[in-house]
Design a protein around this motif. Sequence first.
Motif, short mmCIF file in Angstrom:
data_model
loop_
_atom_site.label_atom_id
_atom_site.label_comp_id
_atom_site.label_asym_id
_atom_site.label_seq_id
_atom_site.Cartn_x
_atom_site.Cartn_y
_atom_site.Cartn_z
N LYS A 87 -2.46 10.09 5.67
CA LYS A 87 -1.99 9.03 4.77
C LYS A 87 -1.46 9.65 3.48
O LYS A 87 -2.04 10.64 3.00
CB LYS A 87 -3.15 8.12 4.38
CG LYS A 87 -3.73 7.31 5.49
CD LYS A 87 -4.88 6.48 4.93
CE LYS A 87 -5.44 5.57 6.01
NZ LYS A 87 -6.43 4.64 5.50
N ARG A 90 -11.10 3.06 -2.14
CA ARG A 90 -10.13 3.16 -1.05
C ARG A 90 -9.93 1.80 -0.36
O ARG A 90 -10.87 1.02 -0.23
CB ARG A 90 -10.59 4.20 -0.02
CG ARG A 90 -10.62 5.63 -0.52
CD ARG A 90 -9.27 6.15 -0.95
NE ARG A 90 -8.23 6.17 0.03
CZ ARG A 90 -7.90 7.19 0.82
NH1 ARG A 90 -8.59 8.31 0.74
NH2 ARG A 90 -6.89 7.12 1.66
N GLY A 91 -8.72 1.57 0.03
CA GLY A 91 -8.39 0.28 0.66
C GLY A 91 -8.17 -0.82 -0.37
O GLY A 91 -8.03 -2.00 -0.03
N GLY A 92 -8.10 -0.45 -1.65
CA GLY A 92 -8.11 -1.44 -2.73
C GLY A 92 -6.85 -2.26 -2.91
O GLY A 92 -6.84 -3.18 -3.73
N SER A 93 -5.78 -1.98 -2.15
CA SER A 93 -4.59 -2.84 -2.29
C SER A 93 -4.92 -4.27 -1.87
O SER A 93 -4.29 -5.23 -2.33
CB SER A 93 -3.44 -2.31 -1.43
OG SER A 93 -3.12 -1.01 -1.82
N ASP A 94 -5.90 -4.41 -0.98
CA ASP A 94 -6.37 -5.76 -0.60
C ASP A 94 -6.83 -6.54 -1.83
O ASP A 94 -6.64 -7.75 -1.92
CB ASP A 94 -7.60 -5.65 0.31
CG ASP A 94 -7.25 -5.28 1.74
OD1 ASP A 94 -6.07 -5.36 2.11
OD2 ASP A 94 -8.18 -4.90 2.48
N THR A 132 -1.91 8.66 0.53
CA THR A 132 -2.99 8.73 -0.48
C THR A 132 -3.82 10.00 -0.30
O THR A 132 -4.21 10.63 -1.28
CB THR A 132 -3.89 7.47 -0.38
OG1 THR A 132 -3.05 6.33 -0.46
CG2 THR A 132 -4.92 7.41 -1.48
N GLU A 181 1.24 4.13 -3.84
CA GLU A 181 1.60 2.72 -3.91
C GLU A 181 2.81 2.55 -4.85
O GLU A 181 3.74 1.81 -4.56
CB GLU A 181 0.43 1.90 -4.48
CG GLU A 181 -0.66 1.45 -3.54
CD GLU A 181 -1.41 2.54 -2.78
OE1 GLU A 181 -1.35 3.71 -3.19
OE2 GLU A 181 -2.05 2.20 -1.78
N SER A 220 0.86 -1.19 0.00
CA SER A 220 0.00 0.00 0.00
C SER A 220 0.89 1.23 0.00
O SER A 220 2.11 1.11 0.08
CB SER A 220 -0.82 0.05 1.29
OG SER A 220 -1.88 -0.84 1.25
N ALA A 221 0.27 2.38 0.00
CA ALA A 221 1.02 3.63 0.18
C ALA A 221 1.29 3.81 1.67
O ALA A 221 0.52 3.30 2.50
CB ALA A 221 0.18 4.78 -0.33
N PHE A 247 -3.61 -1.33 -5.32
CA PHE A 247 -4.58 -0.25 -5.48
C PHE A 247 -4.88 0.16 -6.92
O PHE A 247 -5.87 0.81 -7.18
CB PHE A 247 -4.09 0.97 -4.69
CG PHE A 247 -5.06 2.10 -4.49
CD1 PHE A 247 -6.42 1.88 -4.27
CD2 PHE A 247 -4.60 3.41 -4.48
CE1 PHE A 247 -7.29 2.95 -4.06
CE2 PHE A 247 -5.46 4.48 -4.26
CZ PHE A 247 -6.80 4.25 -4.05
N1 ASP Z 1 -3.64 3.69 -0.31
C1 ASP Z 1 -5.00 3.43 -0.63
C2 ASP Z 1 -5.90 3.98 0.46
O1 ASP Z 1 -5.44 4.66 1.37
C3 ASP Z 1 -5.26 1.99 -0.92
C4 ASP Z 1 -4.86 1.02 0.16
O2 ASP Z 1 -4.14 1.36 1.08
O3 ASP Z 1 -5.28 -0.13 0.09
O4 ASP Z 1 -7.09 3.78 0.40
#
Ligand code: ASP
Length: 450
Positions: free
Chosen positions: A47, A196-200, A49, A119, A36-37, A182
């Motif tokens: 963050k 958001r959170g898409g690195s998962d 991002t 990222e 992730s970032a 991401f």
């Molecule tokens: N960096 C992105 C976010 O803050 C994606 C991630 O962390 O999964 O949403």
Amino acid sequence: MKVCKFGGSSLADAFQIKKVCDIVFADEDRKVVVVSAPGKRNREDIKVTDLLIAVAKARIAGESFEKEIMAVIERFKDIAESLNVNSILPEIENTLRTVAGADYTDSVKYLDSVKAMGEDCCARLVACYLNSIGHKAKYCNPKECGLYLKHNELGKAVILGESYDNLNNLGKGDELCIFPGFYGYSKEGEIITFSRGGSDITGSILAAAVGASVYENWTDVDNVYAVNPEIIKNPFPITEITYDEMRELAYAGFSVLHEEALYPVFVRGIPVHIKNTNNPSSKGTKIVSKRTHYDSLVTGVAGEKGFATITINKYLMNKEVGFLMNLIRILAEEGISVEHMPSGIDSVTIIVRKKNFPVEKEEVVVNRIKNELNVQNITIARDLAIVMIVGQAMANSVGIMARAASALGNAGINLRIVNQGASEISMMFGVDEAYVSYAVRVLYKELFKI
Ligand code: ASP
């Protein structure tokens, strides 16, 4: 081969990145690493991002973005200096400035491309650091590796099937593959980000593509817990949970993984292992298709606010062929997604998420239902919360509903809706929003007997 994804808090500074590298080298099967970032270093921090979103917004507004971009550069500089890899800084600054300074006529595409750079630069930095300490590692660009995405009708980024073949060889060489999470590319070569959170999701896609033995998702908690630790202190940890159970709990507010992240690994039966970067020896939580053991009948209890109900009464509703179909058609035409639909003989309640049913839509929906379906009465309430009890072991076991309902009743909580999922692995209660945390606490205490 294991695919591991590290979240923003695991990469927030040099100290965390060193932990990540130690984890990766502790097991030679960890060949593909999704990053992730850099996230927050403390509660007040921002963050990367979010810093990037500020860069893009300034540019779109036609303002200078120098201050904003410097904040991002400083974050990477801080990390690179502490890791002794200053040599990567010109590449990072150049990447950031090129993308931020590009054409922004299409502001949506522009925002996606800037957002993805957290990222991207993080992956470059981690690969560089690993090489500097004598390990073979390579920054893997999603375009060169063939991670292609497109937008579906809802505007969501989804993977193009061919990507799985393109990505199949990742991690098969002797170099460690450091892959930015991401984002991916459209066939036209534009950057597309997940939500958001898409690195998962990236981690899950790569695990599926390489046929990993496990998808490790490294975060900052020891486990998924049976209930939100903000509601109950020191709740029972969940050591094993099925995809289905996880999905049901996520629906009612468990936010461990991105909602869409389970699908690619679920389809291929690849287990997910949630682990803590700050405590790697803790057992973590395994998400699997079939459980090997049950610690309790109930796996977890969750609750979420934010639901509305549309209740419709029509005399002899049950005799009218096609009534429900027409009702659903109206909602579909208005772009409203239906979550649940408990019904009586002459009444039906449609449960929707408030965010999908804005107040502005109410009038048109009520008028259409009244006029087109000729109903006697229609009422809308916008104060519903949903509480779920989830557990694979509940199927075929007797008496849980009775215990749950009487515990809620004894606590003076009115049950507006009761629903047992057809799979029998979950029970859902609709309560007033004001009571949601209380209801979760009552149910947890009853079902886990504490
Ligand atoms: N960096 C992105 C976010 O803050 C994606 C991630 O962390 O999964 O949403």
